[in-house]
Design an enzyme around this catalytic site. Structure first.
Site, short mmCIF file in Angstrom:
data_model
loop_
_atom_site.label_atom_id
_atom_site.label_comp_id
_atom_site.label_asym_id
_atom_site.label_seq_id
_atom_site.Cartn_x
_atom_site.Cartn_y
_atom_site.Cartn_z
N ARG A 260 7.51 -15.71 15.88
CA ARG A 260 7.13 -15.15 17.14
C ARG A 260 5.77 -14.30 17.09
NH1 ARG A 260 11.08 -11.65 15.16
NH2 ARG A 260 10.97 -9.57 14.51
N GLN B 241 8.96 1.09 21.95
CA GLN B 241 8.42 -0.11 21.34
C GLN B 241 9.07 -1.18 22.19
OE1 GLN B 241 10.61 1.96 19.57
NE2 GLN B 241 12.02 0.72 18.59
N THR C 33 16.55 -8.95 17.90
CA THR C 33 16.52 -9.64 16.54
C THR C 33 18.06 -10.14 16.39
OG1 THR C 33 17.46 -7.69 15.38
CG2 THR C 33 15.06 -8.07 15.47
N HIS D 257 3.47 -6.79 13.65
CA HIS D 257 4.78 -6.33 14.13
C HIS D 257 4.36 -4.70 14.41
CE1 HIS D 257 7.22 -9.53 12.88
NE2 HIS D 257 6.40 -9.63 11.68
N ASP D 258 5.35 -4.09 15.11
CA ASP D 258 5.11 -2.90 15.60
C ASP D 258 5.22 -1.68 14.31
OD1 ASP D 258 8.00 -3.61 15.40
OD2 ASP D 258 8.58 -1.95 16.77
N LYS E 246 9.41 5.69 14.94
CA LYS E 246 8.15 5.24 14.59
C LYS E 246 7.60 6.10 13.55
CE LYS E 246 8.34 1.05 16.08
NZ LYS E 246 9.64 1.12 15.58
N ARG F 53 0.43 -6.56 18.47
CA ARG F 53 1.70 -6.78 18.14
C ARG F 53 1.89 -7.81 18.84
NH1 ARG F 53 7.08 -3.71 20.49
NH2 ARG F 53 8.84 -4.90 19.13
N HIS F 54 3.20 -8.70 18.35
CA HIS F 54 3.42 -9.90 19.38
C HIS F 54 4.01 -9.48 20.79
CE1 HIS F 54 7.59 -8.48 18.67
NE2 HIS F 54 7.32 -8.25 17.36
N ARG G 206 9.85 -9.93 23.26
CA ARG G 206 10.83 -10.92 22.48
C ARG G 206 12.21 -10.69 22.82
NH1 ARG G 206 13.60 -7.92 18.76
NH2 ARG G 206 12.23 -6.24 17.93
#
Length: 442
Positions: A142, A27, A65, A338-339, A278, A58-59, A62
């Site tokens: 985001r 991801q 986190t 989000h993913d 995932k 998805r965004h 990035r």
């Protein structure tokens, strides 16, 4: 020295630099098109015209986190304080300075989303030239910024199109859905306590970590004598390669020095490790994974059939009962998420129902997993297109789904050679979502 390459992130193909590495980052991979590996042509079939298009995105790329960026910084400090020498490929670590930010889109991530908007416009210009999409975003900064960059790209493509209605102003995000435990949000899981407490993902990934990480750790200890690292640190060090690459330059053309510390085989193992996360965390490998995507699927059914939403899981009924915040008569929709949530939505749609339970002891190829991998499904700026098309040879419209430009043949309905089902049959096949999935177990 970091490897500087020619820019290779394009509208149509996504990120195509050194795919033997960058396409194996799970991801954390930059978006790349799967059109070349799609078993079915992603082009609109001859004799058909798209009457409805939905993108679930998805965004963009990035920074890590906040929790992860602190973890990575702490690992670097630990390496520098414990290693007695820094040899060979590891020499750069002696004076390496960790500088990554946290949470927000990188400049490259913003560019990914602008290109995504251009691609969406160009693909659906027969609709987009005269209308604008109805847009929602989950309430993370985001994600919101990704939606805004997408719309900028969409509008820029529209202004370049000589046949478009240029009187339309820049489209806006119409609905932002709060991300909190007290707010139902089909674009961000959180409302199922049993799911949030589940640790299947961690157990499975820990098991597979023992398959590939010890050999990597041994090599690190040979190059960094005395270093204080454990097997569990290995994937975190590999993460830094991807995050630095998408942050180093606006076009991600400079590979992080961390990338060369690992072999292609090890990147394949890392990619599979992320895919396990995932699948067993948010997909069909988790008893409640697909249920987290049921709400969005029921919203999609409402949009495809122009009927009110019927759902008792994650739908925000205050928003979805209002035609201003959930119109049913639009023909272009764009949702940003989000993913993890997208992985659950894919499962609720039954997209990978042909994928057998993933092995936790050996790497399986995408051929063996029927196209399921984190990099193939939810990379940064991932885009799932749901198309409804009217064809001259049929009275009833067809529905098909593309994930990152790869046609994913539908399940649960009578699918044709182009991976499509007739709309009503497609909706009937979504019985898991229409019945609420396993929400009673939440």
């Amino acid at each position: 020295m970091p490897l500087k390459r020619e820019s290779c992130s394009t509208v149509d193909r996504g990120y195509q630099c050194n795919p033997n590495i960058t396409h194996f980052w799970g991801q954390n991979s930059p978006y790349f098109s799967l059109s070349d590996v799609s078993e079915i042509s992603p082009e609109i079939p001859a004799g058909c015209s798209v009457t409805f298009a939905q993108v679930l995105s998805r965004h963009g790329a990035r920074y890590p986190t906040a929790k992860k960026t602190q973890l990575y910084s702490d690992i670097i400090t630990r390496i520098q304080q414990s290693a007695q020498s820094f040899n060979g490929d590891f020499a750069f670590l002696e004076r390496y300075n960790y500088t990554l930010g946290a949470e927000d889109l990188t400049a490259f991530g913003e560019d990914e989303m602008t290109k995504s908007g251009i691609q969406f416009y160009n693909r659906y210009k027969t609709l987009a030239s005269s209308i604008v999409p109805f847009v929602r975003a989950s309430g993370s900064d985001r994600v919101i910024a990704s939606g805004e960059r997408f719309l900028e790209g969409f509008q820029s493509a529209k202004m370049m199109d000589p046949s478009s209605n240029k009187n339309d102003s820049l489209p806006k995000i119409s609905v932002i859905i709060a991300e909190s435990d007290s707010s139902n949000n089909t674009l961000d899981h959180s409302g199922c306590a049993a799911f949030e407490d589940d640790n299947t993902k961690d157990i499975v990934q820990s098991e597979f970590l023992e398959v590939f990480a010890p050999a990597i750790l041994d090599r690190f200890k040979a190059g960094l004598p005395g270093v204080n690292l454990s097997v569990s640190d290995v994937p975190d060090v590999m993460d830094i390669c991807a995050f630095e690459t998408v942050a180093n330059t606006p076009d991600a053309s400079q590979l992080s020095p961390f990338c060369s510390l690992f072999t292609e085989e090890e990147w394949l193992q890392y990619d599979y490790y992320q895919s396990l996360g995932k699948y067993y965390g948010y997909g069909d490998g988790n008893p409640l994974g697909a249920t987290q995507g049921v709400g969005f699927v029921n919203e999609l059914i409402a949009r495809l059939t122009n009927t009110p939403v019927e759902d008792h899981t994650t739908v925000n009924h205050t928003l979805d009962s209002n035609p201003e915040t959930f119109p049913l008569n639009a023909t272009l929709y764009a949702d940003f998420s989000h993913d993890n949530t997208i992985a659950s939505i894919h499962a609720a749609l039954g997209l990978y129902n042909g994928t057998k339970k993933l092995s936790t002891t050996r790497v399986q190829s995408v051929a063996e997993t029927n196209g399921y991998s984190a990099a193939w499904t939810v990379p940064f700026s991932a885009r799932t297109y749901v198309e409804m098309m009217q064809c001259s040879s049929e009275n009833e419209p067809f529905v098909r789904i593309l994930v990152n430009d790869r046609v994913v043949p539908l399940h649960g309905c009578e699918v044709d050679s182009l991976g499509r089902c007739k709309r009503d049959d497609f909706v009937r096949g979504l019985s898991f979502a229409r019945s609420g999935g396993n929400w009673a177990s939440c």
